[in-house]
Design a protein around this motif. Structure first.
Motif, mmCIF file in Angstrom:
data_model
loop_
_atom_site.group_PDB
_atom_site.id
_atom_site.type_symbol
_atom_site.label_atom_id
_atom_site.label_comp_id
_atom_site.label_asym_id
_atom_site.label_seq_id
_atom_site.Cartn_x
_atom_site.Cartn_y
_atom_site.Cartn_z
ATOM 1 N N GLU A 125 59.575 11.533 57.638
ATOM 2 C CA GLU A 125 60.685 12.501 57.653
ATOM 3 C C GLU A 125 61.949 11.963 56.975
ATOM 4 O O GLU A 125 62.638 12.679 56.269
ATOM 5 N N GLN A 126 62.246 10.674 57.159
ATOM 6 C CA GLN A 126 63.496 10.116 56.596
ATOM 7 C C GLN A 126 63.248 9.380 55.283
ATOM 8 O O GLN A 126 64.150 8.814 54.712
ATOM 9 N N VAL A 127 61.998 9.368 54.814
ATOM 10 C CA VAL A 127 61.658 8.514 53.673
ATOM 11 C C VAL A 127 62.080 9.157 52.350
ATOM 12 O O VAL A 127 61.957 10.362 52.167
ATOM 13 N N LYS A 128 62.612 8.327 51.441
ATOM 14 C CA LYS A 128 63.080 8.834 50.138
ATOM 15 C C LYS A 128 62.361 8.070 49.011
ATOM 16 O O LYS A 128 62.000 6.903 49.199
ATOM 17 N N PRO A 129 62.234 8.685 47.846
ATOM 18 C CA PRO A 129 61.652 7.949 46.714
ATOM 19 C C PRO A 129 62.540 6.762 46.351
ATOM 20 O O PRO A 129 63.750 6.785 46.620
ATOM 21 N N HIS A 130 61.962 5.717 45.758
ATOM 22 C CA HIS A 130 62.784 4.596 45.279
ATOM 23 C C HIS A 130 62.912 4.688 43.751
ATOM 24 O O HIS A 130 62.338 5.598 43.113
ATOM 25 N N GLN A 131 63.658 3.749 43.159
ATOM 26 C CA GLN A 131 63.974 3.793 41.730
ATOM 27 C C GLN A 131 62.706 3.886 40.876
ATOM 28 O O GLN A 131 62.669 4.562 39.860
ATOM 29 N N GLY A 132 61.643 3.227 41.331
ATOM 30 C CA GLY A 132 60.386 3.247 40.557
ATOM 31 C C GLY A 132 59.834 4.651 40.429
ATOM 32 O O GLY A 132 59.319 5.046 39.374
ATOM 33 N N HIS A 133 59.949 5.468 41.491
ATOM 34 C CA HIS A 133 59.485 6.868 41.411
ATOM 35 C C HIS A 133 60.300 7.632 40.355
ATOM 36 O O HIS A 133 59.752 8.430 39.586
ATOM 37 N N TYR A 134 61.601 7.347 40.316
ATOM 38 C CA TYR A 134 62.474 8.065 39.368
ATOM 39 C C TYR A 134 62.196 7.626 37.926
ATOM 40 O O TYR A 134 62.242 8.428 36.989
ATOM 41 N N VAL A 135 61.844 6.349 37.743
ATOM 42 C CA VAL A 135 61.485 5.887 36.382
ATOM 43 C C VAL A 135 60.263 6.665 35.897
ATOM 44 O O VAL A 135 60.227 7.181 34.773
ATOM 45 N N LEU A 136 59.258 6.826 36.781
ATOM 46 C CA LEU A 136 58.039 7.541 36.367
ATOM 47 C C LEU A 136 58.329 9.012 36.052
ATOM 48 O O LEU A 136 57.805 9.559 35.071
ATOM 49 N N SER A 137 59.193 9.655 36.862
ATOM 50 C CA SER A 137 59.471 11.078 36.566
ATOM 51 C C SER A 137 60.280 11.180 35.272
ATOM 52 O O SER A 137 60.073 12.091 34.459
ATOM 53 N N ASP A 138 61.121 10.185 35.012
ATOM 54 C CA ASP A 138 61.899 10.170 33.746
ATOM 55 C C ASP A 138 60.959 9.963 32.554
ATOM 56 O O ASP A 138 61.042 10.647 31.537
#
Ligand code: BV8
Length: 244
Positions: free
Chosen positions: A80-93
């Protein structure tokens, strides 16, 4: 810029990402640990005190529903409180920039989608939706958490994850096979590659195969390049090379 001992490997992988006209990424639980989600087989992973086949399996659902329910309720609440980290955002970028064409994951936590990745292949399903195990009717996650049976047939509710012994979603599995057969590069991130049939994907890749993982896997020798470290750090370092 901090020169990392793996810098030459980052540059090599960055070149492969730029050269490849069709790149597929395959992730596992190691992609979510930096968001605070325990993986399965590391020393502090989920399975350390329970054997997956005793809980993430149809037999557990049928023969020990309280254990099955406890395990999945804990995981749903833990997310419930978990958020993506920078690595997830690099992949979506990278997907937005056309550097990767397909993202397939064994994870059921939805963090790739939360970070903006599109058309994610959820090879082991999703923990965020729930259905009746008997009549397959979709159900409310809150009903599952409260232990309420199916409102239509009173059958046991379960998350839409692929349990051991269950087939993977046919359309998703076939799409993953099609993607891997045309991939010029398969980048595997954060998985021990111990679970079949997903662990067959690197061997089915005709192009280059690279792996980013905290520790060596039994399949490392299959790879053209293996870089060991934390996925978030490695992805940011490679992204830095790509942006130079
Ligand atoms: C099927 C439910 C037929 C969802 C999961 C005997 C021999 C071989 C195979 C079998 C066998 N007996 C039975 C089988 C088949 C079985 C299987 O493979 N068993 C294995 C364990 C022996 N497979 C099945 O039953 C599958 N179905 O085969 O049906 C079929 C045939 C053909 C085509 C289609 C179907 C169903 C498998 C799905 C099972 N469901 N979970 C859930 O609750 O999550 S499996 C479970 O393991 C999770 O889904 C998880 O995603 C998956 C894989 O684990 P990993 O993601 O790799 O996680 P792990 O902890 O293992 O590794 C993490 C790695 O990351 C580590 O190496 C760690 O070092 C690294 N790491 C950690 N942190 C970081 C990091 N790396 C980088 N950075 C970090 N920060």
């Amino acid at each position: 810029m901090i020169l990392h001992s793996e810098q030459p490997n980052f540059e090599r992988l960055a070149d492969w990402l730029k050269e490849s006209r069709y790149t597929m990424v395959l992730t596992g639980a190691g992609m979510s640990t930096e968001s605070g989600v325990p993986d399965f087989r590391s020393k502090n992973g989920w399975w350390q005190n329970i054997d997956p086949r005793t809980v993430a399996a149809v037999a557990a659902l049928q023969e020990n529903y309280p254990l099955f329910h406890e395990f999945y309720s804990r995981r749903i609440k833990g997310l419930e409180q978990v958020k993506p980290h920078q690595g997830h955002y690099v992949l979506s970028d990278w997907q937005r920039r056309g550097l990767i064409q397909t993202l397939a994951t064994q994870n059921v936590d939805g963090l790739h989608q939360h970070a903006g990745s599109l058309d994610v292949f959820e090879l082991h399903g999703s923990i965020h939706s729930v259905r009746c195990h008997d009549c397959e009717a979709p159900a409310e996650k809150t009903d599952f958490l409260q232990g309420i049976p199916c409102r239509y047939c009173s059958g046991p509710l379960r998350p839409d994850v692929v349990l051991f012994g269950e087939m993977l979603p046919e359309d998703v599995w076939n799409a993953a096979l099609a993607a891997v057969s045309r991939a010029e590069l398969l980048l595997v991130i954060g998985t021990s590659l111990q679970v079949y049939p997903v662990n067959q994907l690197p061997a089915l890749t005709l192009g280059r195969v690279a792996i980013l993982n905290a520790e060596p896997t039994e399949m490392d020798s299959l790879f053209d390049l293996a870089i060991h470290g934390q996925a978030g750090n490695l992805l940011q370092a490679i992204d830095q090379v790509l942006s130079m």
